[in-house]
Enzyme design. Structure first.
Site, PDB file in Angstrom:
ATOM      1  N   LYS A 169      70.940 -49.844  42.417  1.00 16.22           N
ATOM      2  CA  LYS A 169      72.094 -49.675  43.317  1.00 16.22           C
ATOM      3  C   LYS A 169      73.306 -49.135  42.554  1.00 16.22           C
ATOM      4  O   LYS A 169      73.966 -48.205  42.998  1.00 16.22           O
ATOM      5  CB  LYS A 169      72.460 -51.025  43.954  1.00 16.22           C
ATOM      6  N   ASN A 170      73.564 -49.732  41.386  1.00 16.59           N
ATOM      7  CA  ASN A 170      74.794 -49.370  40.684  1.00 16.59           C
ATOM      8  C   ASN A 170      74.696 -48.025  39.967  1.00 16.59           C
ATOM      9  O   ASN A 170      75.704 -47.510  39.476  1.00 16.59           O
ATOM     10  CB  ASN A 170      75.200 -50.499  39.733  1.00 16.59           C
ATOM     11  N   CYS A 214      82.293 -57.577  46.608  1.00 16.70           N
ATOM     12  CA  CYS A 214      82.152 -59.025  46.528  1.00 16.70           C
ATOM     13  C   CYS A 214      83.416 -59.661  45.960  1.00 16.70           C
ATOM     14  O   CYS A 214      84.048 -59.110  45.048  1.00 16.70           O
ATOM     15  CB  CYS A 214      80.960 -59.381  45.633  1.00 16.70           C
ATOM     16  N   ARG A 228      82.695 -51.997  46.656  1.00 13.78           N
ATOM     17  CA  ARG A 228      83.417 -51.758  45.410  1.00 13.78           C
ATOM     18  C   ARG A 228      83.335 -50.283  44.998  1.00 13.78           C
ATOM     19  O   ARG A 228      84.271 -49.715  44.461  1.00 13.78           O
ATOM     20  CB  ARG A 228      82.792 -52.649  44.333  1.00 13.78           C
ATOM     21  N   ARG A 269      89.703 -57.497  40.681  1.00 19.84           N
ATOM     22  CA  ARG A 269      88.966 -56.306  40.246  1.00 19.84           C
ATOM     23  C   ARG A 269      89.946 -55.135  40.170  1.00 19.84           C
ATOM     24  O   ARG A 269      90.020 -54.296  41.059  1.00 19.84           O
ATOM     25  CB  ARG A 269      87.775 -56.081  41.165  1.00 19.84           C
ATOM     26  N   ILE A 327      83.396 -61.885  32.331  1.00 18.45           N
ATOM     27  CA  ILE A 327      83.761 -60.609  32.979  1.00 18.45           C
ATOM     28  C   ILE A 327      84.604 -60.841  34.239  1.00 18.45           C
ATOM     29  O   ILE A 327      85.673 -60.261  34.387  1.00 18.45           O
ATOM     30  CB  ILE A 327      82.500 -59.787  33.358  1.00 18.45           C
ATOM     31  N   ILE A 358      91.989 -51.740  39.001  1.00 19.51           N
ATOM     32  CA  ILE A 358      91.546 -50.363  38.792  1.00 19.51           C
ATOM     33  C   ILE A 358      92.513 -49.607  37.870  1.00 19.51           C
ATOM     34  O   ILE A 358      92.551 -48.382  37.866  1.00 19.51           O
ATOM     35  CB  ILE A 358      91.345 -49.593  40.124  1.00 19.51           C
ATOM     36  N   ASP A 359      93.277 -50.395  37.088  1.00 17.38           N
ATOM     37  CA  ASP A 359      94.273 -49.739  36.220  1.00 17.38           C
ATOM     38  C   ASP A 359      93.633 -48.775  35.219  1.00 17.38           C
ATOM     39  O   ASP A 359      94.223 -47.748  34.882  1.00 17.38           O
ATOM     40  CB  ASP A 359      95.098 -50.805  35.481  1.00 17.38           C
ATOM     41  N   ARG A 391      73.502 -56.263  50.650  1.00 22.27           N
ATOM     42  CA  ARG A 391      74.286 -55.208  49.999  1.00 22.27           C
ATOM     43  C   ARG A 391      73.521 -54.584  48.848  1.00 22.27           C
ATOM     44  O   ARG A 391      73.751 -53.423  48.513  1.00 22.27           O
ATOM     45  CB  ARG A 391      75.572 -55.795  49.406  1.00 22.27           C
ATOM     46  N   ASP A 444      76.010 -59.886  36.315  1.00 25.09           N
ATOM     47  CA  ASP A 444      75.258 -59.851  37.580  1.00 25.09           C
ATOM     48  C   ASP A 444      74.009 -60.729  37.544  1.00 25.09           C
ATOM     49  O   ASP A 444      73.309 -60.840  38.555  1.00 25.09           O
ATOM     50  CB  ASP A 444      74.863 -58.397  37.923  1.00 25.09           C
TER      51      ASP A 444
HETATM   52  C1  EPZ Z   1      80.376 -52.837  38.189  1.00 26.29           C
HETATM   53  O1  EPZ Z   1      81.593 -53.245  38.784  1.00 26.29           O
HETATM   54  C2  EPZ Z   1      79.293 -53.262  39.143  1.00 26.29           C
HETATM   55  N1  EPZ Z   1      79.517 -52.654  40.431  1.00 26.29           N
HETATM   56  C3  EPZ Z   1      79.275 -54.781  39.257  1.00 26.29           C
HETATM   57  O2  EPZ Z   1      78.141 -55.126  40.017  1.00 26.29           O
HETATM   58  C4  EPZ Z   1      79.156 -55.412  37.871  1.00 26.29           C
HETATM   59  O3  EPZ Z   1      79.299 -56.815  37.993  1.00 26.29           O
HETATM   60  C5  EPZ Z   1      80.234 -54.885  36.942  1.00 26.29           C
HETATM   61  O4  EPZ Z   1      80.198 -53.429  36.918  1.00 26.29           O
HETATM   62  C6  EPZ Z   1      80.081 -55.371  35.516  1.00 26.29           C
HETATM   63  O5  EPZ Z   1      78.838 -54.978  35.005  1.00 26.29           O
HETATM   64  C7  EPZ Z   1      79.143 -51.408  40.647  1.00 26.29           C
HETATM   65  O6  EPZ Z   1      78.579 -50.742  39.792  1.00 26.29           O
HETATM   66  C8  EPZ Z   1      79.392 -50.848  41.997  1.00 26.29           C
HETATM   67  P1  EPZ Z   1      84.002 -53.194  35.695  1.00 26.29           P
HETATM   68  P2  EPZ Z   1      82.961 -52.655  38.259  1.00 26.29           P
HETATM   69  O7  EPZ Z   1      84.986 -52.120  35.992  1.00 26.29           O
HETATM   70  O8  EPZ Z   1      82.748 -51.250  37.820  1.00 26.29           O
HETATM   71  C9  EPZ Z   1      88.103 -55.384  34.483  1.00 26.29           C
HETATM   72  C10 EPZ Z   1      76.914 -56.222  41.653  1.00 26.29           C
HETATM   73  O9  EPZ Z   1      76.667 -57.433  41.883  1.00 26.29           O
HETATM   74  N2  EPZ Z   1      88.744 -54.107  34.849  1.00 26.29           N
HETATM   75  O10 EPZ Z   1      83.004 -52.981  34.618  1.00 26.29           O
HETATM   76  O11 EPZ Z   1      83.955 -52.886  39.304  1.00 26.29           O
HETATM   77  C11 EPZ Z   1      87.540 -56.099  35.700  1.00 26.29           C
HETATM   78  O12 EPZ Z   1      88.525 -56.874  36.339  1.00 26.29           O
HETATM   79  C12 EPZ Z   1      78.310 -55.815  41.250  1.00 26.29           C
HETATM   80  O13 EPZ Z   1      76.079 -55.312  41.754  1.00 26.29           O
HETATM   81  C13 EPZ Z   1      90.106 -53.952  34.659  1.00 26.29           C
HETATM   82  O14 EPZ Z   1      90.798 -54.853  34.191  1.00 26.29           O
HETATM   83  O15 EPZ Z   1      83.221 -53.579  37.030  1.00 26.29           O
HETATM   84  C14 EPZ Z   1      86.438 -56.907  35.075  1.00 26.29           C
HETATM   85  O16 EPZ Z   1      86.960 -58.084  34.545  1.00 26.29           O
HETATM   86  C15 EPZ Z   1      79.266 -56.955  41.285  1.00 26.29           C
HETATM   87  N3  EPZ Z   1      90.658 -52.751  34.999  1.00 26.29           N
HETATM   88  C16 EPZ Z   1      85.933 -56.043  33.931  1.00 26.29           C
HETATM   89  O17 EPZ Z   1      86.978 -55.105  33.672  1.00 26.29           O
HETATM   90  C17 EPZ Z   1      89.942 -51.721  35.511  1.00 26.29           C
HETATM   91  O18 EPZ Z   1      90.513 -50.662  35.791  1.00 26.29           O
HETATM   92  C18 EPZ Z   1      84.663 -55.261  34.210  1.00 26.29           C
HETATM   93  O19 EPZ Z   1      84.797 -54.528  35.423  1.00 26.29           O
HETATM   94  C19 EPZ Z   1      88.561 -51.899  35.698  1.00 26.29           C
HETATM   95  C20 EPZ Z   1      87.983 -53.108  35.359  1.00 26.29           C
END
Ligand code: EPZ
Length: 430
Positions: A22-23, A117, A93, A122, A327, A124-125, A397, A305
């Protein structure tokens, strides 16, 4: 509202085919917009999140043609807007991925801010930092992320945290930017590598995906491609832990064992036997599980995950285990539900202290999010008696045909939509 009714106690036994990731599928579908030519995608999972994204892409004029349940053809040659208004996209997401693709190709995008979720803040900075470094203006207004650039130029970007989404978004935009982009502290997840491979198959010049440093030399144009998405390592891991929890013997087929290393290492530590072949992994669980400590980390660490799934196993182990979630801060919401089934877990901050119990007992529980929902189903499959799981829309999902795949392994599980159907199931299974 649909629910699962489950009668636990049967070990899961047999083979299960794992679907596409999916991801990986989500960014690949968005990245297909980077070319006007036709893109053929295979091994696409047929789950809620991918379907929502495809619908949103159709809404701005992308031609989407399904040629099979897991194959889709996309052509973005006639996109009529860079503004996505689809209401549903807010629920996922991956709503942020069209931004990277549209900005890269059309130098402009307006897309609703992502949902998904509720597992913690979460931010996006890092996405915004990446877009700005490439020359875009970014504002957030009326629930939309609005980006615009006169010109996109390569840049040296240091990610302040390891982010899958930000790494992927910057790769998509930079693929068509002028000059060289270097992403430092990049995410290394298999789906990041899959997206890079997909972009390269379209003519992009991306090196280093799968390491901390990704180098992207912008090209002027990308072309059509045919691409097969990698298997879903989290779906595979969920079935592997389901085998551990139910004292079963399950072979997951169509997997890449390398992507499962952190998962198999923990399964072995807790006493499961693992047999590996080219694209299969067998998990046999015959004894009471042993304890371990685990901390979630970016790949190749143990995936966040998979955190609820391992916790469900450790709650049945002999002794005390510690699970640390590093995380997402809100990923222990399933603990209250598991407690209803007899688990003994204490959460403090980002740590769960799990004192193993002998057994779970069936209960009425709710899926708080996608992975926790799947993990609670595995607990119900191991429990004595009946459980009813609410809010299974979260599970849909990301897991295709979840209950059918479990039924294929001998699970007594049925999707129901009212009390009458629950009673019917109970009469049938006895
Ligand atoms: C991806 O989310 C996955 N989603 C998530 O899977 C997965 O848990 C996550 O990566 C970690 O592996 C998708 O691929 C659609 P991150 P993502 O940006 O990209 C912080 C599932 O169950 N962060 O790697 O949103 C954030 O808060 C889902 O399939 C910032 O601070 O995760 C987190 O603590 C749930 N600023 C950490 O980084 C940012 O701009 C990792 O987030 C971006 C992230």
């Amino acid at each position: 509202m649909e629910q699962y009714v489950i009668k636990g106690g049967n070990p899961l036994v047999g083979e299960v085919e794992i679907g596409g990731s999916k991801n990986a599928a989500l960014p690949i579908l968005a990245a297909a917009m980077l070319t006007d030519e036709t893109v053929y995608i295979d091994n696409m999972p047929d789950v809620f999140d991918t379907n929502v994204l495809l619908h949103a892409l159709e809404g701005i004029g992308v031609m989407v043609k399904r040629t099979g349940r897991h194959s889709v053809i996309l052509n973005a040659g006639n996109i009529n807007s860079v503004i996505i208004t689809d209401e549903n996209i807010k629920k996922i997401r991956a709503a942020y991925y069209p931004t990277g693709a549209l900005l890269g190709k059309y130098h402009e995008a307006q897309v609703p801010l992502p949902g998904g979720c509720d597992i913690g803040c979460r931010a996006i900075d890092q996405h915004i930092k990446g877009f700005k470094a490439l020359g875009a203006e970014v504002v957030i207004e009326h629930g939309l992320i609005k980006t615009k650039a006169e010109r996109l130029a390569g840049s040296h970007i240091y990610m302040d945290c390891v982010s899958v989404g930000a790494t992927i978004n910057v790769m998509m935009t930079a693929a068509l930017a002028e000059g060289l982009t270097i992403i430092e502290n990049a995410a290394k997840e298999p789906h990041v590598v899959d997206l890079a491979n997909f972009l390269n198959s379209m003519g992009a010049n991306i090196k280093g995906a799968g390491t901390d440093v990704i180098r992207i030399k912008g090209v002027t144009k990308l072309h059509g491609t045919e691409y097969t998405i990698i298997p879903d390592q989290i779906e595979a891991g969920t079935f592997m832990f389901a085998a551990a929890v139910t004292k079963g013997d399950v072979t997951v087929k169509n997997v890449i064992p390398k992507h499962l290393e952190s998962i198999t290492a923990k399964l072995m530590e807790i006493g499961c036997e693992i047999e590996e072949s080219d694209d299969c992994m067998r998990v046999v669980s015959s004894k009471r599980l042993k304890t371990t400590h685990v901390k979630t980390l970016p790949y190749p660490g143990f995936p966040t995950d998979m955190q609820p799934q391992i916790a469900v196993a450790l709650a049945l182990a002999q002794g005390t285990s510690i699970v640390t979630e590093s995380i997402f801060e809100n990923r222990f919401k399933y603990v209250d539900e598991l407690t209803r089934m007899g688990a003994n877990i204490k959460v403090e901050g980002n740590t769960a202290v799990i004192a193993g119990v002998n057994r779970y007992t069936g209960a009425s529980i709710s899926a708080p999010d996608l992975r926790a929902g799947a993990a609670l189903v595995t607990a119900a499959l191991a429990a004595d008696g009946y459980s009813v799981v609410d809010d299974i829309r979260f599970i849909e999902r990301g897991y295709e045909d979840f209950e059918q795949k479990l039924q294929g392994l001998g699970a007594q599980i049925e999707r129901v939509s009212n009390e009458k159907e629950i009673q019917k199931f109970k009469l049938q299974v006895g």
